[in-house]
Design an enzyme around this catalytic site. Structure first.
Site, PDB file in Angstrom:
ATOM      1  N   GLY A   1      -4.282   4.022  -1.500  1.00 57.96           N
ATOM      2  CA  GLY A   1      -5.736   3.902  -1.514  1.00 57.96           C
ATOM      3  C   GLY A   1      -6.215   2.878  -0.507  1.00 57.96           C
ATOM      4  O   GLY A   1      -5.531   2.595   0.481  1.00 57.96           O
TER       5      GLY A   1
ATOM      6  N   GLY B   1      -1.621  -3.548   5.305  1.00 58.66           N
ATOM      7  CA  GLY B   1      -2.235  -3.056   4.070  1.00 58.66           C
ATOM      8  C   GLY B   1      -1.506  -3.565   2.841  1.00 58.66           C
ATOM      9  O   GLY B   1      -0.696  -4.497   2.910  1.00 58.66           O
ATOM     10  N   ASP B   2      -1.788  -2.928   1.723  1.00 57.05           N
ATOM     11  CA  ASP B   2      -1.187  -3.353   0.456  1.00 57.05           C
ATOM     12  C   ASP B   2       0.263  -2.878   0.292  1.00 57.05           C
ATOM     13  O   ASP B   2       1.044  -3.506  -0.411  1.00 57.05           O
ATOM     14  CB  ASP B   2      -2.012  -2.817  -0.713  1.00 57.05           C
TER      15      ASP B   2
ATOM     16  N   ARG C   1      -3.116  -5.406  11.556  1.00 57.83           N
ATOM     17  CA  ARG C   1      -3.573  -5.140  10.193  1.00 57.83           C
ATOM     18  C   ARG C   1      -2.387  -4.776   9.275  1.00 57.83           C
ATOM     19  O   ARG C   1      -1.568  -3.938   9.611  1.00 57.83           O
ATOM     20  CB  ARG C   1      -4.584  -3.998  10.211  1.00 57.83           C
TER      21      ARG C   1
ATOM     22  N   THR D   1      -0.572   7.633   2.027  1.00 56.91           N
ATOM     23  CA  THR D   1       0.576   6.725   1.992  1.00 56.91           C
ATOM     24  C   THR D   1       1.584   7.488   1.158  1.00 56.91           C
ATOM     25  O   THR D   1       1.207   8.445   0.480  1.00 56.91           O
ATOM     26  CB  THR D   1       0.128   5.426   1.265  1.00 56.91           C
TER      27      THR D   1
HETATM   28  N1  GLY Z   1      -2.841   1.866   1.029  1.00 54.03           N
HETATM   29  C1  GLY Z   1      -2.322   1.894   2.332  1.00 54.03           C
HETATM   30  C2  GLY Z   1      -3.007   0.995   3.262  1.00 54.03           C
HETATM   31  O1  GLY Z   1      -4.147   0.581   3.006  1.00 54.03           O
HETATM   32  O2  GLY Z   1      -2.430   0.679   4.270  1.00 54.03           O
END
Ligand code: GLY
Length: 308
Positions: free
Chosen positions: A224, A202-203, A200, A172
């Site tokens: 991560g 992510g964070d 999906r 990332t």
């Molecule tokens: N840390 C990036 C993701 O899990 O999408």
């Protein structure tokens, strides 16, 4: 009144020690790419520009570099497409913009910024976000623009193995900065994880999980295993450890990473404080990273690689 010293910290993803790439020169190219991103943000900060401008410029440079999992060169979904997530946040007033599931907008971080400044919403997802970008005159490209043959190979490997690839393998990108006014900002952009399923998220685009900025504490960007960073509310947890718990930047980073490890996740964090302090930490063998201030710049990949 004394002027704060500016500082910029970036990451290009946390991951495995010797990341296998088709391109034998990958490591040298990645180091050069980190340097270019530091230069893009530093030029702004050294000339009295804002932390927001600097983190957007640094993240944008990394999005354009195919070495990193953001923008062109991103990992592929299970269906062989690229779907991009990004967020940006301004520590002055905690204004924020975030997008997920982007398929045609060339610069997701600039779209997130546009949303932050012109709203009316904070977070847009999917086709609607790309339509918003097109309407705002932000460049649109075919999804194939983002796709490299190497990422197809990685997807095929992951699908042949019958499971999602190691989610921390290919990173990332992110940037955090403090400007001479003492304002902080954070930006994060990603293609997510190889073979991710429909929808999906992510964070990275979630404010408080992968991205956060608050002048009362710090600006933070994460990389991560996103699912764990979401569950730990990692970036916000880090800021509140400082603001309410009195922890230093490094203590807060180390404690958040330990918290994430305690539930099974790994990755890295970069952060800067309005005082000009900056720090990073990671629980993977490597994290592509760099730091710049008026004294110069450094880039690093592996542990123990941090000498300027
Ligand atoms: N840390 C990036 C993701 O899990 O999408």
């Amino acid at each position: 009144m004394t002027e704060t010293k500016w500082r910029l910290v970036i990451h290009g993803g946390a991951g495995s020690e010797r990341i296998a790439h088709d391109n034998a020169d990958h490591e040298a190219s990645a180091r050069a790419g980190l340097g270019e991103a530091l230069d893009a943000g530093s030029t702004i900060l050294a000339n009295g520009g804002t932390a927001v401008d600097a983190v957007e410029a640094a993240a944008r440079t990394l999005e354009e570099n195919p070495c990193f999992n953001a923008g062109r060169g991103s990992v592929l979904t299970e269906q062989g497409k690229v779907e991009l997530d990004a967020a940006i946040m301004d520590g002055r007033d905690r204004s924020a913009g975030a997008v997920s599931g982007i398929k045609t907008t060339r610069a997701p971080i600039s779209l997130a910024r546009r949303l932050m400044e012109h709203g009316p919403h904070v977070f847009l997802a999917g086709t609607a976000a790309d339509r918003f970008a097109a309407g705002a005159g932000i460049e649109q490209v075919p999804n194939d623009f983002f796709i490299l043959p190497e990422r197809r190979r990685q997807l095929e490997e992951a699908l042949a193995a019958g499971q999602e690839a190691d989610p921390i393998k290919y990173g990332t990108v992110g940037a955090v900065a403090v400007d001479v006014q003492g304002n902080v900002a954070a930006a994060t952009s990603t293609g997510g994880i190889t073979a991710k399923r429909w929808g999906r998220v992510g964070d990275s685009p979630l404010i408080g999980a992968g991205t956060y900025a608050d002048n009362r504490a710090a600006a933070i960007s994460a990389t991560g295993s996103g699912e764990y960073f979401i569950r730990a509310v990692a970036a916000h947890q880090l800021a509140e450890r400082m603001r309410l718990g009195g922890e230093t930047l490094q203590q807060a980073i180390d404690n958040v990473l330990a918290d994430i490890e305690s539930i099974g996740g790994r990755g890295g964090l970069i952060a800067v404080a309005p005082t000009g302090d900056a720090a990073w930490g990671f629980t993977t063998p490597a994290m592509y990273r760099g730091m710049a201030d008026a004294a110069g710049r450094t880039v690093a990949i592996y542990s123990g690689d941090d000498a300027r």
